[in-house]
Design a protein around this motif. Structure first.
Motif, short mmCIF file in Angstrom:
data_model
loop_
_atom_site.label_atom_id
_atom_site.label_comp_id
_atom_site.label_asym_id
_atom_site.label_seq_id
_atom_site.Cartn_x
_atom_site.Cartn_y
_atom_site.Cartn_z
N TYR A 37 66.95 95.96 24.02
CA TYR A 37 67.41 96.11 22.65
C TYR A 37 68.11 97.44 22.46
CZ TYR A 37 64.19 92.22 22.01
OH TYR A 37 63.54 91.03 22.13
N SER A 38 68.96 97.49 21.46
CA SER A 38 69.75 98.69 21.22
C SER A 38 69.28 99.40 19.96
CB SER A 38 71.23 98.31 21.07
OG SER A 38 72.00 99.43 20.68
N ASP A 40 71.39 101.86 18.93
CA ASP A 40 72.67 102.47 18.58
C ASP A 40 73.32 101.67 17.47
OD1 ASP A 40 75.06 103.76 18.43
OD2 ASP A 40 75.83 103.09 20.38
N TYR A 41 73.28 102.22 16.25
CA TYR A 41 73.86 101.54 15.10
C TYR A 41 75.21 102.14 14.70
CZ TYR A 41 68.96 100.15 14.65
OH TYR A 41 67.68 99.68 14.89
N GLY A 239 69.49 89.89 24.43
CA GLY A 239 69.76 91.32 24.48
C GLY A 239 70.40 91.77 25.77
N THR A 243 74.88 93.13 22.45
CA THR A 243 74.12 94.16 21.74
C THR A 243 73.24 93.52 20.67
OG1 THR A 243 75.91 95.77 22.06
CG2 THR A 243 74.29 96.25 20.35
N ALA A 245 70.12 94.61 18.02
CA ALA A 245 69.38 95.72 17.44
C ALA A 245 67.89 95.57 17.68
CB ALA A 245 69.66 95.81 15.93
N SER A 316 79.14 95.23 16.25
CA SER A 316 78.50 94.64 17.43
C SER A 316 77.00 94.43 17.24
CB SER A 316 78.75 95.53 18.65
OG SER A 316 78.25 96.84 18.43
N PHE A 317 76.29 95.40 16.69
CA PHE A 317 74.84 95.24 16.58
C PHE A 317 74.46 94.21 15.52
CE2 PHE A 317 75.25 98.21 13.11
CZ PHE A 317 74.21 97.90 12.26
N GLY A 320 74.69 90.67 17.03
CA GLY A 320 73.46 90.31 17.73
C GLY A 320 72.36 89.89 16.77
#
Length: 777
Positions: A37-38, A40-41, A239, A243, A245, A316-317, A320
Motif C-alpha cells: 500500500y502507498s 504517498d498522497y 496494490g 497505487t 492508498a 493515482s491513489f 486505487g
C-alpha cells in the motif's frame, strides 16, 4: 436471475466450496505477496511535488526516514549533567538497536552501537551550532533525530516499538520523554479487528430482532464476511499492480460490511415472506433472488458507478481506492445472489422463527398487509406533507450550515489523541508545555502556549525552498534570499542555504510563525510564491519551489477543489440517468439528486463540527480539532451517492409499481412508504452500527469516514426517505411521474424487477393484487 438462483440452490454444496476455494486461494496469494500500500498522497505536477522531486534528485543519500525523540524538564535544564547523562545513555542504546541508522543528539556523539557502520550521533552536519539548535531557548526541551535504515513503509513495527520503549525508559524524576514521526506512528496503528467485531455484533442484534431466527440472522453476516474477506485479500494483490492508498482496505471493509449485510437482508426478508405465503423453500429462494436480487444488482451497480466516478479526477491513489471499493461492492453483490441462495437451501425452513413455523403449520399461508407503526406513519405524512416537509428541510439545512466553513487540509500528529506519544512529542516541540497533548486549540490558531518552551508551532512543519540554479548570478541571488526571508511577515526562523555537489540546486529551510495547519502558514506559502520569491528571482534565471508539509496540503486541496465540480456533476448525471431509465420520470431523478446533495451537505456539517471544530473529538478518542482531509469529500460523495441511490430504488420502486397499477399518486406514496419503511429502517440501523463502529479504529481518517457515513445514512433513511421524499411526492402529485412522450419513446426500457408470479400458493389466501415485487422483502 431465476435460473441463477435455481442453479445455486440445487448445487449449494458446490457453490459454498467454490466460495471457500476462492477465498482461500486469494488469501494465500495475498499472504505470499505481502502488502504494497502507498502512503504517498501527493499530486504530480504541483509546485510542492516539483520541490520534493528536485530535492530527492539533488540529495539522494538519505533513503531512510527520520523520527524524533523529544525530552522535557519542568524544572531545571536539559543541559543539566544528570539529564545529559541519562539521555546520552538512552540515545546510545537506541543507536544500537536493529533498524536504526543514525542518532543525532544535541549532546554530541553518542556512539555507533558497536556496529562500526559509521552511525553518527553528533547531529548532521556535526558542528556545535547545529547541536545547539536542538535545545530550546529556555533550556527545558531538546530533541534528537533518529534515522532508520529504510523508509517507513518497510519498517517493522516491532523494531520501532523497541526504539520507543528504550527511549521512554529514561523518563521519570521530572523528565518526560516522547517520540514522534512517521516511523513511530507504526506503534499506534489502527485497531484493525475491533471495529469489525463491534459492527458485526450490533448488526447481529438488529437482524435477530428483525427475524427472530438465529439461522436467518447468521446468513447475511456469513455472506458479507465471505465477500469482504475475499475482497480484502484481492485489494492486497491490487496494490502490487497499481497505487492503492493505505486506508483503502479498511475503507473497503467498512463499505463492504455495510452494503453486504444490507443486500443479504433484503433477499432474506423477501425469502421469509415467500415461506410465510406458502411457497416451498426452493420457490421462495428463487423468487427472492429473482425479485430482490435484481434490485440488489441494480443498487450495487449504482454504488460502483458512483465510486468509479473518482476516476475522472485522474489521481493515482484515488484510482486505487475507487477500484478497491468497487471490487468489494461487486463481490458483495455476487455473494448475495449466489452464496446466499445456497445457504438458504442449507437451512431450509429455519429462515423462519419457531413461532412462525408453528403458526404456518397450524393456520396455513396468509397474506401480509402493511400495518402497525409503518402504516400509521405513512398516513400521518399523507395528512401533513407541508408541515413535515418543512420540518425535515429545516433539520437538513441547520445540520449543513457548518459545511460552509469547511477547511480542507491534512491532519498530522498534532491531531492524534492526547494520550499518544506522537501527539505529546508534537506539542512539546511546538511549545505547548509539559502537559503536552492536553488541547488542540493552539494548532488551528498557530499560536503556542506562551510558556516559552519548545521551538515554536511552526517547527513541526517547516517549509522547504528548493532552488534550481544556473550560473553564478543565480547562486548569488539564492545566497541573499535568507536575508529577505527573515524580513518576511510570518517567518520565525531561516536556515541555509545548502547546495548539492554541483551547486546547481540549493535548499533553504523556513520555519513559520504558525502551525502547519494554520491559515497564517498557508498565507505565508502564498506570499512566498506570489511576491517574495518572484522579486528575489527578478533579473535571474533562478526558479525557487516552495515545498514542505503545508505547501503540499494546500496544493493537494487546490487540485481536489478544482476538480470537485466535474466529479460531482459526473456522479449526479450517471445516477440520474439510471433512475430515469428505471422509473420513466423526470421528477424522480431530480428529487434523488437533490436529496443526495442534502445528505452529503448535512453529513459534512456533522464531520466539520466534530473534527474541524473539535466538538467532542477528544472525548471520542479522535484527537484534537484540525482540518478535513482533502480527499474525504471525493470519497464520501462517491459512497453516499451510491448508498442513497440504494434507498431511493427500494422506496420508489414500490411506489412506482402502485402508481402503474392505480394511477393514484396519494395511494402510491402511502402504500410504498408503509410497505418499505420497516425494511429500509432496519437496513439503515445495521449500516449505521457498522459505520459507527469504525470510530473505534484508532485512525482519524477512517473515523471521519465512519462518522460521516453513519450520519448520512441516518439522515437519509430517517429524515429524507421516510419524511421529506414522501412529503414532496404528496405535494407534487402526478407530476412525480411525468415524462415527455418524445423522450419516453426514445429511452431504452429496463426492469428492476420481474412481474410477480408464482407467489400465491395453491391453497390459502395469497398476497393482494399489486403486492410489492421488490421491497416488501
Amino acid at each position: 436471475m431465476t435460473a441463477l438462483a435455481r442453479w445455486c440452490f440445487r448445487r449449494r454444496i458446490v457453490v459454498i466450496v467454490l466460495w471457500l476455494a476462492a477465498f482461500a486461494g486469494v488469501a494465500v496469494a495475498a499472504g505470499a505477496a505481502g502488502s504494497a500500500y502507498s502512503t504517498d498522497y501527493e499530486v504530480p505536477g504541483t509546485e510542492s511535488g516539483q520541490a520534493g522531486a528536485l530535492l530527492a534528485k539533488a540529495f539522494p543519500g538519505q533513503s531512510g526516514d527520520s523520527d524524533t525523540i523529544v525530552w522535557h524538564t519542568d524544572a531545571g535544564s536539559v543541559r543539566a549533567e544528570a539529564v545529559k547523562k541519562r539521555m546520552t545513555h538512552a540515545l546510545r542504546e537506541v543507536a544500537g538497536l536493529p533498524g536504526v541508522s543514525e542518532v543525532h543528539s544535541p549532546y554530541g556523539r553518542v556512539g555507533d552501537g558497536g556496529r562500526g557502520d559509521g552511525a553518527r550521533g553528533d547531529g548532521a552536519p556535526g558542528d556545535a551550532a547545529q547541536r545547539a539548535r536542538q535545545i530550546s531557548e529556555d533550556g527545558h526541551t531538546a530533541y534528537a533525530s533518529v534515522v532508520f535504515d529504510r523508509p517507513t513503509d518497510e519498517l517493522h513495527a516491532g523494531q520501532v516499538r523497541k526504539v520507543v520503549d528504550t527511549a521512554q525508559a529514561a523518563s521519570g524524576d521530572g523528565l518526560q520523554v516522547e517520540l514522534g514521526g512517521a516511523g513511530i506512528a507504526l506503534t499506534e496503528a489502527p485497531r484493525a479487528q475491533l471495529p469489525e467485531i463491534i459492527g458485526l455484533c450490533a448488526a447481529a442484534v438488529v437482524l435477530f430482532l428483525a427475524f427472530g431466527s438465529l439461522a436467518a440472522t447468521v446468513l447475511p453476516i456469513i455472506t458479507a464476511l465471505a465477500a469482504v474477506g475475499t475482497a480484502s485479500a484481492g485489494i492486497t494483490l491490487l496494490g502490487h499492480v497499481m497505487t492503492v492508498a493505505d486506508f483503502a482496505p479498511m475503507l473497503g471493509m467498512l463499505i463492504g460490511l455495510g452494503v453486504g449485510i444490507d443486500y443479504a437482508l433484503f433477499i432474506v426478508t423477501r425469502h421469509r415472506k415467500g415461506l410465510r405465503s406458502g411457497l416451498s423453500v426452493q420457490e421462495a429462494a428463487e423468487r427472492a433472488v429473482s425479485v430482490s436480487g435484481r434490485a440488489v444488482v441494480f443498487a450495487g451497480a449504482t454504488v460502483c458507478i458512483a465510486l468509479l466516478g473518482m476516476l475522472v479526477l485522474r489521481l493515482s491513489f484515488l484510482n486505487g481506492v475507487a477500484l478497491a471499493a468497487s471490487l468489494t461492492v461487486v463481490l458483495t453483490v455476487a455473494a448475495s445472489v449466489t452464496l446466499l441462495p445456497a445457504l438458504l437451501g442449507l437451512i431450509g425452513t429455519g429462515a423462519l422463527s419457531r413461532r412462525e413455523r408453528r403458526r404456518l403449520a397450524e393456520r396455513g399461508p396468509r397474506s401480509e398487509q402493511a400495518a402497525g407503526i409503518a402504516a400509521r406513519w405513512s398516513s400521518f405524512v399523507e395528512r401533513h406533507p407541508k408541515l413535515l416537509g418543512m420540518t425535515a428541510a429545516a433539520v437538513m439545512i441547520v445540520l449543513a450550515l457548518p459545511t460552509l466553513g469547511l477547511h480542507l487540509g491534512t491532519s498530522d500528529q498534532g491531531n492524534n489523541p492526547a494520550t499518544s506519544t506522537t501527539r505529546k512529542a508534537y506539542d512539546l516541540l511546538a511549545g505547548d508545555g509539559a502537559e503536552a497533548g492536553s488541547t488542540g486549540s493552539n494548532k488551528e490558531s498557530g499560536k503556542g502556549s506562551g510558556k516559552g518552551s519548545g521551538f515554536g508551532p511552526g517547527f513541526n512543519g517547516p517549509l522547504t525552498l528548493v532552488g534550481s540554479l544556473d550560473g553564478s548570478k543565480d547562486r548569488l541571488a539564492f545566497d541573499k534570499l535568507p536575508h529577505r526571508l527573515r524580513q518576511t511577515p510570518g517567518v520565525a526562523q531561516v536556515t541555509g542555504p545548502e547546495f548539492d555537489g554541483s551547486r546547481g540546486t540549493g535548499v533553504i529551510t523556513v520555519v513559520p510563525d504558525g502551525s502547519p495547519q494554520s491559515r497564517q502558514t498557508s498565507d505565508l506559502v502564498q506570499r512566498l510564491r506570489s511576491d517574495v520569491l518572484p522579486e528575489a528571482a527578478d533579473g535571474t534565471t533562478m526558479r525557487v519551489y516552495v515545498g514542505g508539509i503545508t505547501a503540499g496540503y494546500d496544493d493537494f486541496a487546490a487540485v481536489i477543489v478544482g476538480k470537485l465540480p466535474l466529479f460531482v456533476g459526473v456522479v449526479i448525471a450517471l445516477g440520474s440517468v439510471l433512475l430515469l431509465l428505471a422509473f420513466r420520470s423526470i421528477g424522480i431523478p431530480v428529487k434523488a439528486a437533490l436529496m443526495n446533495i442534502a445528505a452529503v451537505a448535512s453529513s459534512f456539517g456533522i464531520v466539520v463540527a466534530i473534527f474541524q471544530w473539535g466538538w467532542g473529538s477528544e472525548l471520542l478518542g479522535l484527537g484534537s480539532a484540525g482540518p478535513i482531509e482533502p480527499f474525504l469529500p471525493v470519497i464520501m460523495v462517491s459512497v453516499l451517492f451510491g448508498l442513497s441511490m440504494d434507498y431511493q430504488v427500494f422506496l420508489v420502486s414500490r411506489m412506482y409499481e402502485e402508481w402503474q397499477l392505480t394511477r393514484d399518486n396519494r395511494r402510491a406514496v402511502r402504500v410504498g412508504l408503509a410497505e418499505t419503511s420497516r425494511v429500509i429502517n432496519s437496513a439503515a440501523v445495521i449500516m449505521i452500527a457498522v459505520f459507527a463502529a469504525f470510530i473505534l479504529s484508532g485512525d482519524r481518517i477512517i473515523a471521519m469516514f465512519g462518522i460521516g457515513l453513519a450520519a448520512a445514512v441516518a439522515l437519509d433513511a430517517f429524515v429524507l426517505r421516510t419524511l421529506l421524499v414522501p412529503a414532496l411526492m404528496h405535494l407534487l402529485g402526478g407530476a412525480n411521474w411525468w415524462l415527455p412522450a418524445w423522450l419516453d419513446r426514445r429511452l431504452p426500457r429496463i426492469s428492476i424487477e420481474p412481474p410477480p408470479e408464482g407467489e400465491r400458493p395453491a391453497a390459502g389466501p395469497g398476497p393482494r393484487d399489486g403486492e410489492n415485487p421488490l421491497v416488501r422483502a
